[in-house]
Design an enzyme around this catalytic site. Structure first.
Site, PDB file in Angstrom:
ATOM      1  CG  HIS A   1       6.492  11.805   3.631  1.00 23.64           C
ATOM      2  ND1 HIS A   1       7.434  11.075   4.312  1.00 23.64           N
ATOM      3  CD2 HIS A   1       6.937  11.886   2.348  1.00 23.64           C
ATOM      4  CE1 HIS A   1       8.400  10.715   3.466  1.00 23.64           C
ATOM      5  NE2 HIS A   1       8.129  11.213   2.271  1.00 23.64           N
TER       6      HIS A   1
ATOM      7  CG  ASP B   1     -21.027 -11.141 -10.848  1.00 21.30           C
ATOM      8  OD1 ASP B   1     -19.960 -10.760 -11.384  1.00 21.30           O
ATOM      9  OD2 ASP B   1     -21.686 -12.117 -11.259  1.00 21.30           O
TER      10      ASP B   1
ATOM     11  CD  GLU C   1       7.992   5.894   4.864  1.00 22.39           C
ATOM     12  OE1 GLU C   1       7.647   6.169   3.701  1.00 22.39           O
ATOM     13  OE2 GLU C   1       7.343   5.136   5.595  1.00 22.39           O
TER      14      GLU C   1
ATOM     15  CE1 TYR D   1       9.084  11.952  -2.251  1.00 22.59           C
ATOM     16  CE2 TYR D   1       9.053  13.239  -0.236  1.00 22.59           C
ATOM     17  CZ  TYR D   1       9.103  12.023  -0.867  1.00 22.59           C
ATOM     18  OH  TYR D   1       9.169  10.868  -0.123  1.00 22.59           O
TER      19      TYR D   1
ATOM     20  NE  ARG E   1       8.630   6.937  -0.103  1.00 22.88           N
ATOM     21  CZ  ARG E   1       7.828   7.390  -1.043  1.00 22.88           C
ATOM     22  NH1 ARG E   1       7.757   8.689  -1.279  1.00 22.88           N
ATOM     23  NH2 ARG E   1       7.096   6.566  -1.775  1.00 22.88           N
TER      24      ARG E   1
ATOM     25  CD  GLU F   1       9.185   2.927   3.342  1.00 23.18           C
ATOM     26  OE1 GLU F   1       8.817   2.971   2.141  1.00 23.18           O
ATOM     27  OE2 GLU F   1       8.383   2.944   4.289  1.00 23.18           O
TER      28      GLU F   1
ATOM     29  CG  ASP G   1       6.737   0.554   3.600  1.00 22.51           C
ATOM     30  OD1 ASP G   1       6.953   0.800   2.404  1.00 22.51           O
ATOM     31  OD2 ASP G   1       6.165   1.353   4.371  1.00 22.51           O
TER      32      ASP G   1
ATOM     33  CG  HIS H   1      -0.034   7.884  -1.254  1.00 26.20           C
ATOM     34  ND1 HIS H   1      -0.971   8.157  -0.283  1.00 26.20           N
ATOM     35  CD2 HIS H   1       1.112   7.619  -0.587  1.00 26.20           C
ATOM     36  CE1 HIS H   1      -0.400   8.068   0.914  1.00 26.20           C
ATOM     37  NE2 HIS H   1       0.863   7.749   0.757  1.00 26.20           N
TER      38      HIS H   1
ATOM     39  CG  HIS I   1       4.725   3.843   8.574  1.00 29.45           C
ATOM     40  ND1 HIS I   1       4.735   2.478   8.393  1.00 29.45           N
ATOM     41  CD2 HIS I   1       5.141   4.361   7.394  1.00 29.45           C
ATOM     42  CE1 HIS I   1       5.111   2.195   7.157  1.00 29.45           C
ATOM     43  NE2 HIS I   1       5.387   3.323   6.524  1.00 29.45           N
TER      44      HIS I   1
ATOM     45  CG  HIS J   1       0.711   3.377   7.168  1.00 26.96           C
ATOM     46  ND1 HIS J   1       0.006   4.248   6.392  1.00 26.96           N
ATOM     47  CD2 HIS J   1       1.935   3.275   6.569  1.00 26.96           C
ATOM     48  CE1 HIS J   1       0.749   4.668   5.378  1.00 26.96           C
ATOM     49  NE2 HIS J   1       1.929   4.077   5.459  1.00 26.96           N
TER      50      HIS J   1
ATOM     51  CG  ASP K   1       6.914   2.901  -1.042  1.00 19.46           C
ATOM     52  OD1 ASP K   1       6.941   1.786  -0.487  1.00 19.46           O
ATOM     53  OD2 ASP K   1       6.552   3.941  -0.460  1.00 19.46           O
TER      54      ASP K   1
HETATM   55  N1  GLY Z   1       4.304   2.555   1.155  1.00 15.02           N
HETATM   56  C1  GLY Z   1       3.633   3.256   2.167  1.00 15.02           C
HETATM   57  C2  GLY Z   1       4.554   3.958   3.019  1.00 15.02           C
HETATM   58  O1  GLY Z   1       5.743   3.998   2.744  1.00 15.02           O
HETATM   59  O2  GLY Z   1       4.185   4.463   4.034  1.00 15.02           O
HETATM   60 MN    MN Z   2       6.444   3.358   4.685  1.00 13.17          MN
HETATM   61 MN    MN Z   3       6.786   2.651   1.541  1.00 10.96          MN
END
Ligand code: GLY
Ligand code: MN
Ligand code: MN
Length: 439
Positions: free
Chosen positions: A348, A38, A382, A386, A404, A406, A269, A241, A352, A359, A258
């Site tokens: 990727h 609950d 970003e 990998y 990565r 970013e 981000d 992810h 974004h 996003h 990240d």
């Molecule tokens: N942390 C999500 C992205 O970098 O798109």
């Molecule tokens: Mn991002």
């Molecule tokens: Mn990110």
């Protein structure tokens, strides 16, 4: 600490200036969602409702149509018993007094009032498909408005636009005030990352860094993480992810973090990748420098008049050249790009939009053509590489390395503005920060 606050009335003014007099916008925030047993998830306002009104609670609908009293809100009624259990409510009175509504009703009155509001509306901006329950309510209201139209001759919605067409176009180009908030989110998030870089050491657990970072987001009065933080050591960085964040960091590991904090629900981000023991190995350095060079090239493409895809293309070219230099791919650079061979190690997108949603809303292309960047847009840059530990085609020394980098970039009239530049990213600066800490 005083944090910048959104100017919601400015957003409504921008919408009303762009909305034809016979068009209306309808947005809503749903109910609380059950987490388990609950226990509910903490409510996070719907981004469109928040952008238009700053209303923080569940079960809300906002209807906007140009005219003398353009903003109608439907909100939870005041209820002393419920408020004792779950918190204060502003009620319809508060919606008018504080949240910019010209008229306000209880949420329960939406079904009865919506057919009346829809009379005189030719085109409705509403996102069908997000909530079965709301869709049913809207469809029934349109039917009822149509029944009334047989007598009063008023137009009823026959054209429907998704929120992408107008509301999200407005959200995509940030105001000066929104840019200030995103700058603050960038600054706060940068500080959280630097804290983690100082703390990180072999033997620590990923979750220790997660807790330090997220603690910082709340400790300064932010609304929390804008998405689930990724703290990925070693080969975990090759899971895009990765959010379990439960492993112990090994000596020699890189740590990919990240994470982004929200200020008034606008999120940053940031990703940084750094050596847990304070020193990159030669192999790690080589991979890292390729990604950093790609990021610099891509950030340099973040200029008014260039396209969204130009940013990605700039990153892909440098990354692909790097993959060949590193011995990950063989062949002609143009052909490797054309055949998308690079996707094996860079799968990727590079960017974004960024704003209230990590996003964020807004179209990336129109009629098959990539979007032209204009001042006020904010996007991430970003790039990454990998190379999973199990990749037997990769040179052995590179296996298990994932990187990565970013940052959050605002498009201006001139040079790109990096909102998250405060976190170091050159190899020397990163080593200095990570070593300074463990000393
Ligand atoms: N942390 C999500 C992205 O970098 O798109
Ligand atoms: Mn991002
Ligand atoms: Mn990110």
């Amino acid at each position: 600490m005083t944090l910048p606050h959104p100017d919601f009335s400015e957003h409504r003014e921008r919408l009303l200036a762009a909305l034809p007099s016979d068009e209306a916008v309808l947005v809503f925030g749903g109910p609380l969602r059950r987490r388990n047993g609950d226990a509910d998830y903490r409510y996070r306002p719907d981004s469109d409702v928040w952008w238009l009104t700053g209303w923080p609670d569940t079960e809300v609908a906002v209807f906007i149509k140009p005219g003398d009293a353009p903003v109608t809100m439907f909100v939870q009624e005041r209820d002393p018993t419920a408020e004792t259990w779950t918190g204060r409510r502003a009620g319809p009175e508060g919606a008018v007094a504080t949240f910019g509504a010209d008229n306000a009703f209880t949420y329960g009155e939406l079904e009865a009032e919506l057919p009346r509001l829809l009379q005189g509306v030719r085109a409705l901006h509403y996102d069908f498909g997000r909530s079965h329950e709301m869709d049913k309510l809207v469809q029934t209201a349109i039917y009822r408005a149509g029944r009334a139209a047989r007598r009063n001759g008023l137009p009823v919605p026959e054209t429907f636009h998704s929120l992408t067409k107008l509301v999200h176009e407005l959200r995509l180009v940030k105001s000066a005030n929104e840019l200030d908030i995103l700058r603050k989110a960038g600054e706060v998030t940068a500080n959280a990352h630097m804290k983690a870089m100082k703390m990180g050491r072999p033997g620590a657990f990923e979750f220790e860094l997660e807790s330090a970072i997220e603690n910082h987001f709340r400790a300064i009065g932010g609304t929390g993480p804008g998405y689930t933080s990724i703290i990925a050591s070693g080969d975990n960085a090759n899971i895009l992810h990765y959010i379990v964040n439960d492993q112990q960091i090994d000596d020699g590991d890189l740590v990919l973090v990240d994470a982004g904090g929200e200020i008034a629900h606008y999120t940053a981000d940031i990703t940084r990748t750094w050596p847990a023991n304070g020193r990159f190995t030669e192999a790690q350095k080589k991979v890292y420098q390729v990604v950093l060079d790609a990021q610099h090239a891509a950030i340099d493409a973040c200029r008014a008049g260039r396209t969204f895809m130009d940013v990605h293309d700039a990153a892909v070219r440098v990354l692909t050249e790097g993959m060949v230099d590193l011995g990950l791919l063989q062949g002609d650079i143009d052909e490797l790009i054309e055949s998308e061979a690079y996707k094996r190690y860079y799968m990727h997108g590079t960017s974004h939009w960024l704003g209230l949603d990590v996003h964020d809303v807004g179209a990336y292309a129109a009629e098959g053509t990539s979007r032209i960047l204009v001042p006020g847009m904010v996007l991430t840059v970003e790039p990454g590489l990998y190379i999973p530990a199990h990749d037997e085609d990769a040179p052995e020394a590179l296996r298990g390395i994932g990187v990565r980098i970013e940052d959050d970039i605002a498009i201006t009239d001139g040079d790109p503005e990096n909102l998250t530049a405060a976190v170091p990213k050159s190899i020397d600066e990163i080593e200095a920060l990570c070593q300074g800490a463990s000393a």
